[in-house]
Design a protein around this motif. Sequence first.
Motif, mmCIF file in Angstrom:
data_model
loop_
_atom_site.group_PDB
_atom_site.id
_atom_site.type_symbol
_atom_site.label_atom_id
_atom_site.label_comp_id
_atom_site.label_asym_id
_atom_site.label_seq_id
_atom_site.Cartn_x
_atom_site.Cartn_y
_atom_site.Cartn_z
ATOM 1 N N GLU A 1 -50.146 -7.518 65.988
ATOM 2 C CA GLU A 1 -50.546 -7.747 64.695
ATOM 3 C C GLU A 1 -51.021 -9.136 64.416
ATOM 4 O O GLU A 1 -49.983 -9.985 64.367
ATOM 5 C CB GLU A 1 -49.136 -7.433 63.730
ATOM 6 C CG GLU A 1 -48.720 -5.968 63.830
ATOM 7 C CD GLU A 1 -49.549 -5.189 63.184
ATOM 8 O OE1 GLU A 1 -50.101 -5.512 61.990
ATOM 9 O OE2 GLU A 1 -49.611 -3.743 63.262
ATOM 10 N N SER A 2 -52.234 -9.396 63.974
ATOM 11 C CA SER A 2 -52.714 -10.717 63.662
ATOM 12 C C SER A 2 -54.108 -10.671 62.949
ATOM 13 O O SER A 2 -54.773 -9.752 63.364
ATOM 14 C CB SER A 2 -52.726 -11.750 64.769
ATOM 15 O OG SER A 2 -53.892 -11.699 65.402
ATOM 16 N N PRO A 3 -54.382 -11.240 62.209
ATOM 17 C CA PRO A 3 -55.740 -11.186 61.419
ATOM 18 C C PRO A 3 -56.917 -11.221 62.428
ATOM 19 O O PRO A 3 -57.773 -10.641 62.430
ATOM 20 C CB PRO A 3 -55.432 -12.236 60.291
ATOM 21 C CG PRO A 3 -54.160 -12.645 60.098
ATOM 22 C CD PRO A 3 -53.512 -12.340 61.374
ATOM 23 N N VAL A 4 -56.674 -12.384 63.296
ATOM 24 C CA VAL A 4 -57.602 -12.661 64.417
ATOM 25 C C VAL A 4 -58.040 -11.553 65.253
ATOM 26 O O VAL A 4 -59.005 -11.111 65.502
ATOM 27 C CB VAL A 4 -57.244 -14.042 64.969
ATOM 28 C CG1 VAL A 4 -58.482 -14.310 66.005
ATOM 29 C CG2 VAL A 4 -57.217 -15.148 63.708
ATOM 30 N N TYR A 5 -56.952 -11.084 65.713
ATOM 31 C CA TYR A 5 -57.142 -9.792 66.474
ATOM 32 C C TYR A 5 -57.718 -8.849 65.910
ATOM 33 O O TYR A 5 -58.579 -7.897 66.566
ATOM 34 C CB TYR A 5 -55.816 -9.275 67.224
ATOM 35 C CG TYR A 5 -55.876 -8.414 68.257
ATOM 36 C CD1 TYR A 5 -56.665 -8.641 69.603
ATOM 37 C CD2 TYR A 5 -54.946 -7.191 68.246
ATOM 38 C CE1 TYR A 5 -56.973 -7.723 70.397
ATOM 39 C CE2 TYR A 5 -55.262 -6.312 69.510
ATOM 40 C CZ TYR A 5 -56.059 -6.542 70.522
ATOM 41 O OH TYR A 5 -56.155 -5.796 71.275
ATOM 42 N N ARG A 6 -57.311 -8.385 64.583
ATOM 43 C CA ARG A 6 -57.906 -7.400 63.837
ATOM 44 C C ARG A 6 -59.400 -7.657 63.696
ATOM 45 O O ARG A 6 -60.262 -6.759 64.014
ATOM 46 C CB ARG A 6 -57.194 -7.297 62.334
ATOM 47 C CG ARG A 6 -57.516 -5.910 61.710
ATOM 48 C CD ARG A 6 -57.293 -6.043 60.464
ATOM 49 N NE ARG A 6 -58.041 -7.311 59.786
ATOM 50 C CZ ARG A 6 -57.372 -8.248 58.858
ATOM 51 N NH1 ARG A 6 -56.053 -7.923 58.411
ATOM 52 N NH2 ARG A 6 -58.025 -9.199 58.371
ATOM 53 N N ASP A 7 -59.714 -8.989 63.460
ATOM 54 C CA ASP A 7 -61.228 -9.304 63.385
ATOM 55 C C ASP A 7 -61.980 -9.056 64.645
ATOM 56 O O ASP A 7 -63.046 -8.758 64.649
ATOM 57 C CB ASP A 7 -61.303 -10.846 62.827
ATOM 58 C CG ASP A 7 -60.887 -10.802 61.274
ATOM 59 O OD1 ASP A 7 -60.606 -9.834 60.726
ATOM 60 O OD2 ASP A 7 -60.882 -12.083 60.871
ATOM 61 N N PHE A 8 -61.158 -9.502 65.709
ATOM 62 C CA PHE A 8 -61.823 -9.354 67.049
ATOM 63 C C PHE A 8 -62.210 -7.682 67.495
ATOM 64 O O PHE A 8 -63.217 -7.399 67.817
ATOM 65 C CB PHE A 8 -60.840 -9.682 68.033
ATOM 66 C CG PHE A 8 -61.381 -9.518 69.524
ATOM 67 C CD1 PHE A 8 -62.171 -10.254 70.063
ATOM 68 C CD2 PHE A 8 -60.489 -8.682 70.201
ATOM 69 C CE1 PHE A 8 -62.567 -9.744 71.509
ATOM 70 C CE2 PHE A 8 -60.803 -8.209 71.500
ATOM 71 C CZ PHE A 8 -61.941 -8.688 72.109
ATOM 72 N N LEU A 9 -61.458 -7.051 66.908
ATOM 73 C CA LEU A 9 -61.426 -5.475 67.086
ATOM 74 C C LEU A 9 -62.340 -5.070 66.240
ATOM 75 O O LEU A 9 -63.526 -4.122 66.642
ATOM 76 C CB LEU A 9 -60.127 -4.712 66.965
ATOM 77 C CG LEU A 9 -58.990 -5.124 68.008
ATOM 78 C CD1 LEU A 9 -57.707 -4.121 67.964
ATOM 79 C CD2 LEU A 9 -59.623 -4.912 69.394
ATOM 80 N N LEU A 10 -62.687 -5.562 64.966
ATOM 81 C CA LEU A 10 -63.771 -5.119 64.253
ATOM 82 C C LEU A 10 -65.013 -5.747 64.722
ATOM 83 O O LEU A 10 -66.230 -4.783 64.903
ATOM 84 C CB LEU A 10 -63.418 -5.692 62.722
ATOM 85 C CG LEU A 10 -62.214 -4.868 62.127
ATOM 86 C CD1 LEU A 10 -62.130 -5.783 60.869
ATOM 87 C CD2 LEU A 10 -62.772 -3.303 61.623
ATOM 88 N N ALA A 11 -64.837 -6.711 65.200
ATOM 89 C CA ALA A 11 -66.223 -7.388 65.936
ATOM 90 C C ALA A 11 -66.614 -6.650 67.163
ATOM 91 O O ALA A 11 -67.817 -6.196 67.274
ATOM 92 C CB ALA A 11 -66.057 -8.781 66.247
ATOM 93 N N VAL A 12 -65.826 -5.957 67.986
ATOM 94 C CA VAL A 12 -66.197 -5.070 68.986
ATOM 95 C C VAL A 12 -66.813 -3.913 68.621
ATOM 96 O O VAL A 12 -67.879 -3.526 68.887
ATOM 97 C CB VAL A 12 -64.767 -4.893 69.885
ATOM 98 C CG1 VAL A 12 -65.155 -4.003 70.919
ATOM 99 C CG2 VAL A 12 -64.233 -6.271 70.547
ATOM 100 N N ARG A 13 -66.294 -3.368 67.362
ATOM 101 C CA ARG A 13 -66.877 -2.072 66.952
ATOM 102 C C ARG A 13 -68.223 -2.520 66.309
ATOM 103 O O ARG A 13 -69.021 -1.588 66.337
ATOM 104 C CB ARG A 13 -65.640 -1.586 65.737
ATOM 105 C CG ARG A 13 -65.965 -0.264 65.644
ATOM 106 C CD ARG A 13 -65.154 0.422 64.583
ATOM 107 N NE ARG A 13 -63.493 0.233 64.961
ATOM 108 C CZ ARG A 13 -62.651 0.479 63.983
ATOM 109 N NH1 ARG A 13 -62.958 0.885 62.694
ATOM 110 N NH2 ARG A 13 -61.316 0.374 64.117
ATOM 111 N N GLY A 14 -68.425 -3.434 65.818
ATOM 112 C CA GLY A 14 -69.711 -3.843 65.120
ATOM 113 C C GLY A 14 -70.661 -4.358 66.012
ATOM 114 O O GLY A 14 -71.750 -4.493 65.885
#
Length: 448
Positions: A208-221
């Motif tokens: 759980e971390s905002p940066v890891y979440r953003d990373f996963l979102l960036a992978v998806r995008g």
Amino acid sequence: MGFNKAMRSGITLTNATRFTKTQRIGDPLLQVPPARRGNRTGAPRSVPLAKRGNLRPRSVPLAKRGEPEGGGQFANFARALGTSLLTILILALVACSAPPKRTATAPTAPASPTALEPAPQGVLQVAFLDVGQGDSALITFPNGKTMLIDGGETSEGIALVGKLRRLGVQQIDWLVATHPHSDHIGGLIQVLKAFPVAEVWDIGMPFESPVYRDFLLAVRGARSPDGKRPKFRVVRRGLTLEPAPNVRLSVLAPSEPLLTGTRSDPNNNSIVLRVDAPGGSFLFTGDLEREGRARLYTTRPNLRADVLKVAHHGAENGTDRAFLSRVNPTVAVIPVGAGNRYGHPHRETLALLQGRRVYRTDLHGDIVMRLGADKKLQIATTRVAPTQPTAQTKPAPAVGVVIGNRNSKVYHRPDCRGLPKPQNQVRFRSAQEAEQAGYRPHTCVYGE
Ligand SMILES: [Zn+2]
Ligand SMILES: [Zn+2]
């Protein structure tokens, strides 16, 4: 000592003054600094040749795999030279009148503002990129394929993309997040927006971390070179790959099931990978700590490597004597930010690395290594390191009572904003007392 064998196979380590298009990689005779040709920035390369005695090309044989380095190494090397007819090496040896100094804090690669250049075809290039307190390395394989291992903090992302462009990157074939900490994955978010990425490697650990979440979102995008999405791959020990002919890449960790209940599960489950190419090998360790190392040993992998990316930014828990004797690197690279609040790299780690060539991103900037068909490792850096890092040599300041962190072994002024948690605090009557107990000063101690 096995140097005969090393010599026969031509394994040597040389310093590059700069990489030029016309220069044949690894030929020690061609590594004398070119006379101001193409010198755009002036500074380090305009130093007169006569003053560059310690920057002369030198060839250091990489230790034979499987045998530790010893004190009489240079003598053996010289004996081996006597029986070998490698004229080039003899000439290179003559060029350096004294045996190469090999200390932990005085590496000798000259600075080269042009160190960040595209790798020529047929050369394996590993660029350890200065991303402050973080970790990032770009491997360019001899066939032009690229692997980016980590990317520093989010704030480093734009600068990182700039460096990758200077290195000639047009797409990332494998983007590796060794573990989900922000100082490893933050900068990758920008990279995923800037370049097509074919595959993303991750440990797949819930985090759980905002940066890891953003990373996963960036992978998806993100998009892949074929116009689709990058392949997201959770990797484990045993995965091997031939990214280029004769180059082998092996994932050594993590193993299934992932470690839990360690001091830092993300760190201890870091992706550990090795790259073997003709003439040299590299070991990348993420932020692996003690528990992760113990787990690594149970699978009895080959850890021997010529170049070690030191684990956990040189923290004491990232390296120990047993690990170093298994890896037995000739060159160690510590990705670390100057004046970081953790006191990295720790004094204990630097002491263990004594006698090996140590490069640090806080002192050398970007560190670029090339391994060509001639099997010689060339190293160029974007900055010249001071002979001795000042932090290691300053006397303990007189600041009265100081507060140490029993985990990081760093001490602070009582009014520092970065004080450790109360349960981790140790009180010392003076900075001197803290240093005697093995603690290092935080930047606050020197009035930052
Ligand atoms: Zn880290
Ligand atoms: Zn970490």
